[in-house]
Design a protein around this motif. Structure first.
Motif, PDB file in Angstrom:
ATOM      1  N   GLU A  73       0.826  -1.214   0.000  1.00  0.00           N
ATOM      2  CA  GLU A  73       0.000   0.000   0.000  1.00  0.00           C
ATOM      3  C   GLU A  73       0.863   1.268   0.000  1.00  0.00           C
ATOM      4  O   GLU A  73       0.666   2.178   0.798  1.00  0.00           O
ATOM      5  N   GLU A  74       1.831   1.300  -0.887  1.00  0.00           N
ATOM      6  CA  GLU A  74       2.732   2.441  -1.080  1.00  0.00           C
ATOM      7  C   GLU A  74       3.600   2.765   0.133  1.00  0.00           C
ATOM      8  O   GLU A  74       4.119   3.875   0.264  1.00  0.00           O
ATOM      9  N   CYS A  75       3.760   1.814   1.036  1.00  0.00           N
ATOM     10  CA  CYS A  75       4.641   1.983   2.193  1.00  0.00           C
ATOM     11  C   CYS A  75       5.775   0.982   2.080  1.00  0.00           C
ATOM     12  O   CYS A  75       5.607  -0.114   1.550  1.00  0.00           O
ATOM     13  N   GLU A  76       6.939   1.373   2.595  1.00  0.00           N
ATOM     14  CA  GLU A  76       8.097   0.482   2.584  1.00  0.00           C
ATOM     15  C   GLU A  76       8.271  -0.150   3.963  1.00  0.00           C
ATOM     16  O   GLU A  76       8.052   0.492   4.990  1.00  0.00           O
ATOM     17  N   PHE A  77       8.673  -1.420   3.940  1.00  0.00           N
ATOM     18  CA  PHE A  77       8.873  -2.172   5.171  1.00  0.00           C
ATOM     19  C   PHE A  77      10.209  -2.901   5.122  1.00  0.00           C
ATOM     20  O   PHE A  77      10.619  -3.382   4.064  1.00  0.00           O
ATOM     21  N   LEU A  78      10.848  -2.991   6.269  1.00  0.00           N
ATOM     22  CA  LEU A  78      12.051  -3.789   6.448  1.00  0.00           C
ATOM     23  C   LEU A  78      11.719  -4.862   7.472  1.00  0.00           C
ATOM     24  O   LEU A  78      11.105  -4.573   8.511  1.00  0.00           O
ATOM     25  N   LYS A  79      12.123  -6.075   7.195  1.00  0.00           N
ATOM     26  CA  LYS A  79      11.809  -7.195   8.081  1.00  0.00           C
ATOM     27  C   LYS A  79      13.106  -7.746   8.670  1.00  0.00           C
ATOM     28  O   LYS A  79      14.072  -7.964   7.947  1.00  0.00           O
ATOM     29  N   PHE A  80      13.086  -7.956   9.980  1.00  0.00           N
ATOM     30  CA  PHE A  80      14.236  -8.483  10.709  1.00  0.00           C
ATOM     31  C   PHE A  80      13.807  -9.715  11.497  1.00  0.00           C
ATOM     32  O   PHE A  80      12.773  -9.691  12.175  1.00  0.00           O
ATOM     33  N   SER A  81      14.600 -10.774  11.414  1.00  0.00           N
ATOM     34  CA  SER A  81      14.331 -11.979  12.198  1.00  0.00           C
ATOM     35  C   SER A  81      14.698 -11.726  13.648  1.00  0.00           C
ATOM     36  O   SER A  81      15.676 -11.045  13.943  1.00  0.00           O
ATOM     37  N   ILE A  82      13.922 -12.304  14.534  1.00  0.00           N
ATOM     38  CA  ILE A  82      14.233 -12.197  15.957  1.00  0.00           C
ATOM     39  C   ILE A  82      15.091 -13.407  16.329  1.00  0.00           C
ATOM     40  O   ILE A  82      14.689 -14.547  16.101  1.00  0.00           O
ATOM     41  N   PRO A  83      16.285 -13.171  16.873  1.00  0.00           N
ATOM     42  CA  PRO A  83      17.164 -14.288  17.247  1.00  0.00           C
ATOM     43  C   PRO A  83      16.490 -15.232  18.248  1.00  0.00           C
ATOM     44  O   PRO A  83      15.747 -14.798  19.138  1.00  0.00           O
ATOM     45  N   VAL A  84      16.769 -16.502  18.099  1.00  0.00           N
ATOM     46  CA  VAL A  84      16.158 -17.555  18.931  1.00  0.00           C
ATOM     47  C   VAL A  84      16.246 -17.265  20.433  1.00  0.00           C
ATOM     48  O   VAL A  84      15.264 -17.471  21.157  1.00  0.00           O
ATOM     49  N   PRO A  85      17.383 -16.761  20.950  1.00  0.00           N
ATOM     50  CA  PRO A  85      17.442 -16.520  22.399  1.00  0.00           C
ATOM     51  C   PRO A  85      16.371 -15.547  22.920  1.00  0.00           C
ATOM     52  O   PRO A  85      16.077 -15.539  24.113  1.00  0.00           O
ATOM     53  N   TRP A  86      15.779 -14.729  22.040  1.00  0.00           N
ATOM     54  CA  TRP A  86      14.797 -13.743  22.479  1.00  0.00           C
ATOM     55  C   TRP A  86      13.359 -14.202  22.275  1.00  0.00           C
ATOM     56  O   TRP A  86      12.423 -13.499  22.663  1.00  0.00           O
ATOM     57  N   THR A  92       6.476 -13.449  25.899  1.00  0.00           N
ATOM     58  CA  THR A  92       6.115 -12.743  27.133  1.00  0.00           C
ATOM     59  C   THR A  92       5.610 -11.342  26.803  1.00  0.00           C
ATOM     60  O   THR A  92       4.593 -10.888  27.346  1.00  0.00           O
ATOM     61  N   PHE A  93       6.302 -10.652  25.894  1.00  0.00           N
ATOM     62  CA  PHE A  93       5.878  -9.324  25.440  1.00  0.00           C
ATOM     63  C   PHE A  93       4.487  -9.388  24.811  1.00  0.00           C
ATOM     64  O   PHE A  93       3.603  -8.599  25.140  1.00  0.00           O
ATOM     65  N   ALA A  94       4.294 -10.331  23.887  1.00  0.00           N
ATOM     66  CA  ALA A  94       3.010 -10.452  23.177  1.00  0.00           C
ATOM     67  C   ALA A  94       1.863 -10.738  24.145  1.00  0.00           C
ATOM     68  O   ALA A  94       0.721 -10.324  23.904  1.00  0.00           O
TER      69      ALA A  94
END
Length: 173
Positions: A73-86, A92-94
């Motif tokens: 939708e005309e927006c740019e996104f960057l995706k980062f994997s969350i490392p397994v230790p986190w 817990t955050f969710a």
């Protein structure tokens, strides 16, 4: 809306609690370029919405956890994997159990979020952002909430309550 509540809701909590776990904060994307950040529904990645990838202050595609970029939708996104230790901390955050994050996660959040943590103001008093105070269910934040909620009559929060709301569907992409 109350100014205190408005400030807390300026960005998704992912911005303050998830990005720091991969060593980033909104300033790394340039303040005028950063729109918001979101967790993926599978809780495996964080997605950052920006205006233009060329305006980022760092080469994000070189970041160790970078996985992809995409437009929607005309927006740019960057995706980062969350490392397994986190991943346990992300769950817990969710669940909205911010005070139950690991001490290592809390430390990274305090150091990397870009929020004020025990910084002196002009009068020499130590100040910490409310979002960071919620990690410890700090009494001053509880008192502030009781003040905000007691607009017309006295209101006392239960002692075991988290001091920020659980992430809503708007926190996920």
């Amino acid at each position: 809306m109350n100014e205190f509540i408005q400030k807390l809701n300026e960005y998704n909590l992912c911005t303050w609690y998830v990005l720091p776990l991969i060593g980033l904060n909104k300033a790394d994307f340039s303040d005028c370029n950063f729109i918001d950040s979101y967790l993926t529904k599978d809780l495996a990645s964080v997605v950052v919405q920006i205006v233009d990838i060329n305006l980022c202050s760092k080469q994000m595609d070189k970041h160790k956890d970078f996985s992809s970029k995409f437009c929607e939708e005309e927006c740019e996104f960057l995706k980062f994997s969350i490392p397994v230790p986190w991943l346990k901390d992300i769950q817990t955050f969710a669940d909205g159990r911010f005070s139950q994050l690991s001490s290592e996660a809390k430390d990274l959040i305090r150091r990397n979020s870009g929020l004020k943590y025990k910084q002196k103001d002009e009068a020499g008093n130590l100040r910490t952002d409310a979002i960071l105070l919620a990690l410890e269910k700090a009494h001053p934040l509880k008192l502030k909430w009781e003040e905000v909620l007691s607009a017309n009559s006295y209101y006392e929060l239960p002692p075991d309550i988290e001091l920020l709301s659980k992430p809503t569907n708007n926190s996920f992409k």
